[in-house]
Design a protein around this motif. Structure first.
Motif, PDB file in Angstrom:
ATOM      1  N   HIS A 164      10.656  10.709   0.955  1.00  0.00           N
ATOM      2  CA  HIS A 164       9.332  10.340   0.451  1.00  0.00           C
ATOM      3  C   HIS A 164       9.233   8.869   0.057  1.00  0.00           C
ATOM      4  O   HIS A 164       8.171   8.403  -0.289  1.00  0.00           O
ATOM      5  CB  HIS A 164       8.971  11.218  -0.747  1.00  0.00           C
ATOM      6  N   LEU A 165      10.336   8.143   0.113  1.00  0.00           N
ATOM      7  CA  LEU A 165      10.291   6.727  -0.238  1.00  0.00           C
ATOM      8  C   LEU A 165       9.730   5.922   0.930  1.00  0.00           C
ATOM      9  O   LEU A 165      10.118   6.106   2.072  1.00  0.00           O
ATOM     10  CB  LEU A 165      11.683   6.215  -0.601  1.00  0.00           C
ATOM     11  N   ASN A 166       8.813   5.043   0.624  1.00  0.00           N
ATOM     12  CA  ASN A 166       8.193   4.217   1.652  1.00  0.00           C
ATOM     13  C   ASN A 166       8.674   2.779   1.505  1.00  0.00           C
ATOM     14  O   ASN A 166       8.986   2.331   0.417  1.00  0.00           O
ATOM     15  CB  ASN A 166       6.666   4.246   1.516  1.00  0.00           C
ATOM     16  N   LYS A 167       8.701   2.087   2.622  1.00  0.00           N
ATOM     17  CA  LYS A 167       9.017   0.661   2.589  1.00  0.00           C
ATOM     18  C   LYS A 167       7.720  -0.093   2.835  1.00  0.00           C
ATOM     19  O   LYS A 167       6.994   0.196   3.770  1.00  0.00           O
ATOM     20  CB  LYS A 167      10.052   0.312   3.656  1.00  0.00           C
ATOM     21  N   PHE A 168       7.451  -1.020   1.962  1.00  0.00           N
ATOM     22  CA  PHE A 168       6.205  -1.762   2.041  1.00  0.00           C
ATOM     23  C   PHE A 168       6.489  -3.186   2.502  1.00  0.00           C
ATOM     24  O   PHE A 168       7.452  -3.803   2.067  1.00  0.00           O
ATOM     25  CB  PHE A 168       5.514  -1.775   0.679  1.00  0.00           C
ATOM     26  N   SER A 169       5.630  -3.687   3.369  1.00  0.00           N
ATOM     27  CA  SER A 169       5.827  -5.029   3.903  1.00  0.00           C
ATOM     28  C   SER A 169       5.026  -6.076   3.144  1.00  0.00           C
ATOM     29  O   SER A 169       5.263  -7.265   3.323  1.00  0.00           O
ATOM     30  CB  SER A 169       5.461  -5.065   5.390  1.00  0.00           C
ATOM     31  N   SER A 170       4.073  -5.637   2.305  1.00  0.00           N
ATOM     32  CA  SER A 170       3.301  -6.608   1.533  1.00  0.00           C
ATOM     33  C   SER A 170       2.965  -6.028   0.163  1.00  0.00           C
ATOM     34  O   SER A 170       3.081  -4.827  -0.068  1.00  0.00           O
ATOM     35  CB  SER A 170       2.006  -6.984   2.268  1.00  0.00           C
ATOM     36  N   VAL A 171       2.535  -6.880  -0.713  1.00  0.00           N
ATOM     37  CA  VAL A 171       2.181  -6.462  -2.068  1.00  0.00           C
ATOM     38  C   VAL A 171       0.943  -5.566  -2.039  1.00  0.00           C
ATOM     39  O   VAL A 171       0.852  -4.598  -2.794  1.00  0.00           O
ATOM     40  CB  VAL A 171       1.949  -7.701  -2.964  1.00  0.00           C
ATOM     41  N   ASP A 172       0.012  -5.859  -1.140  1.00  0.00           N
ATOM     42  CA  ASP A 172      -1.192  -5.038  -1.033  1.00  0.00           C
ATOM     43  C   ASP A 172      -0.860  -3.603  -0.631  1.00  0.00           C
ATOM     44  O   ASP A 172      -1.423  -2.649  -1.164  1.00  0.00           O
ATOM     45  CB  ASP A 172      -2.170  -5.644  -0.026  1.00  0.00           C
ATOM     46  N   GLU A 173       0.065  -3.444   0.318  1.00  0.00           N
ATOM     47  CA  GLU A 173       0.488  -2.106   0.724  1.00  0.00           C
ATOM     48  C   GLU A 173       1.159  -1.383  -0.433  1.00  0.00           C
ATOM     49  O   GLU A 173       0.946  -0.183  -0.634  1.00  0.00           O
ATOM     50  CB  GLU A 173       1.455  -2.184   1.905  1.00  0.00           C
ATOM     51  N   LEU A 174       1.956  -2.093  -1.195  1.00  0.00           N
ATOM     52  CA  LEU A 174       2.621  -1.502  -2.356  1.00  0.00           C
ATOM     53  C   LEU A 174       1.594  -1.035  -3.379  1.00  0.00           C
ATOM     54  O   LEU A 174       1.675   0.084  -3.900  1.00  0.00           O
ATOM     55  CB  LEU A 174       3.578  -2.513  -2.995  1.00  0.00           C
ATOM     56  N   GLN A 175       0.608  -1.867  -3.675  1.00  0.00           N
ATOM     57  CA  GLN A 175      -0.420  -1.496  -4.641  1.00  0.00           C
ATOM     58  C   GLN A 175      -1.213  -0.283  -4.173  1.00  0.00           C
ATOM     59  O   GLN A 175      -1.503   0.625  -4.946  1.00  0.00           O
ATOM     60  CB  GLN A 175      -1.362  -2.675  -4.901  1.00  0.00           C
ATOM     61  N   THR A 176      -1.543  -0.248  -2.897  1.00  0.00           N
ATOM     62  CA  THR A 176      -2.274   0.893  -2.341  1.00  0.00           C
ATOM     63  C   THR A 176      -1.436   2.159  -2.439  1.00  0.00           C
ATOM     64  O   THR A 176      -1.932   3.216  -2.834  1.00  0.00           O
ATOM     65  CB  THR A 176      -2.660   0.626  -0.877  1.00  0.00           C
ATOM     66  N   GLY A 177      -0.157   2.060  -2.101  1.00  0.00           N
ATOM     67  CA  GLY A 177       0.742   3.205  -2.199  1.00  0.00           C
ATOM     68  C   GLY A 177       0.877   3.695  -3.631  1.00  0.00           C
ATOM     69  O   GLY A 177       0.889   4.904  -3.892  1.00  0.00           O
ATOM     70  N   LEU A 178       0.975   2.771  -4.574  1.00  0.00           N
ATOM     71  CA  LEU A 178       1.071   3.160  -5.980  1.00  0.00           C
ATOM     72  C   LEU A 178      -0.203   3.854  -6.459  1.00  0.00           C
ATOM     73  O   LEU A 178      -0.145   4.849  -7.172  1.00  0.00           O
ATOM     74  CB  LEU A 178       1.342   1.935  -6.856  1.00  0.00           C
ATOM     75  N   ARG A 179      -1.341   3.332  -6.075  1.00  0.00           N
ATOM     76  CA  ARG A 179      -2.611   3.951  -6.470  1.00  0.00           C
ATOM     77  C   ARG A 179      -2.709   5.382  -5.924  1.00  0.00           C
ATOM     78  O   ARG A 179      -3.137   6.298  -6.629  1.00  0.00           O
ATOM     79  CB  ARG A 179      -3.789   3.122  -5.985  1.00  0.00           C
ATOM     80  N   LYS A 180      -2.316   5.562  -4.660  1.00  0.00           N
ATOM     81  CA  LYS A 180      -2.357   6.893  -4.059  1.00  0.00           C
ATOM     82  C   LYS A 180      -1.418   7.850  -4.791  1.00  0.00           C
ATOM     83  O   LYS A 180      -1.771   8.996  -5.072  1.00  0.00           O
ATOM     84  CB  LYS A 180      -1.961   6.836  -2.582  1.00  0.00           C
ATOM     85  N   TYR A 181      -0.229   7.374  -5.115  1.00  0.00           N
ATOM     86  CA  TYR A 181       0.738   8.237  -5.788  1.00  0.00           C
ATOM     87  C   TYR A 181       0.281   8.580  -7.210  1.00  0.00           C
ATOM     88  O   TYR A 181       0.396   9.728  -7.642  1.00  0.00           O
ATOM     89  CB  TYR A 181       2.118   7.584  -5.831  1.00  0.00           C
ATOM     90  N   ILE A 182      -0.263   7.614  -7.936  1.00  0.00           N
ATOM     91  CA  ILE A 182      -0.736   7.872  -9.297  1.00  0.00           C
ATOM     92  C   ILE A 182      -1.895   8.868  -9.268  1.00  0.00           C
ATOM     93  O   ILE A 182      -1.985   9.766 -10.098  1.00  0.00           O
ATOM     94  CB  ILE A 182      -1.118   6.551 -10.001  1.00  0.00           C
TER      95      ILE A 182
END
Length: 86
Positions: A41-59
């Motif tokens: 379930h761990l994702n690798k993010f290539s940019s900060v925007d992708e990381l923020q989007t992934g965090l928002r979805k998970y929260i």
């Protein structure tokens, strides 16, 4: 208490370490191989925007979609917003 002439009827308990049987080590303890694999379930993010989007979805999933049996089968937000029973 001794200065007042009083004597305790209850003895203080002393710490006693465990003196039970010691277990035996497995015969192949040095030959075992411990392998850890990365969780799927761990994702690798290539940019900060992708990381923020992934965090928002998970929260959002964690608070709104995930159900807990300890919370009577409700999500945390549903449990917090349900009316109190009188």
């Amino acid at each position: 208490m001794a200065a007042l002439g009083l004597k305790s009827l209850v003895r203080p308990k002393k710490y006693r370490s465990y003196k039970g049987e010691v277990g035996q080590a497995a015969n192949n303890v040095l030959q075992r191989q411990f392998k850890a694999q990365a969780a799927n379930h761990l994702n690798k993010f290539s940019s900060v925007d992708e990381l923020q989007t992934g965090l928002r979805k998970y929260i959002r999933y964690y608070n709104y979609d995930r159900i807990k049996l300890k919370l009577k089968g409700l999500s945390p937000v549903q449990y917090r917003t349900q009316p109190l029973a009188a």
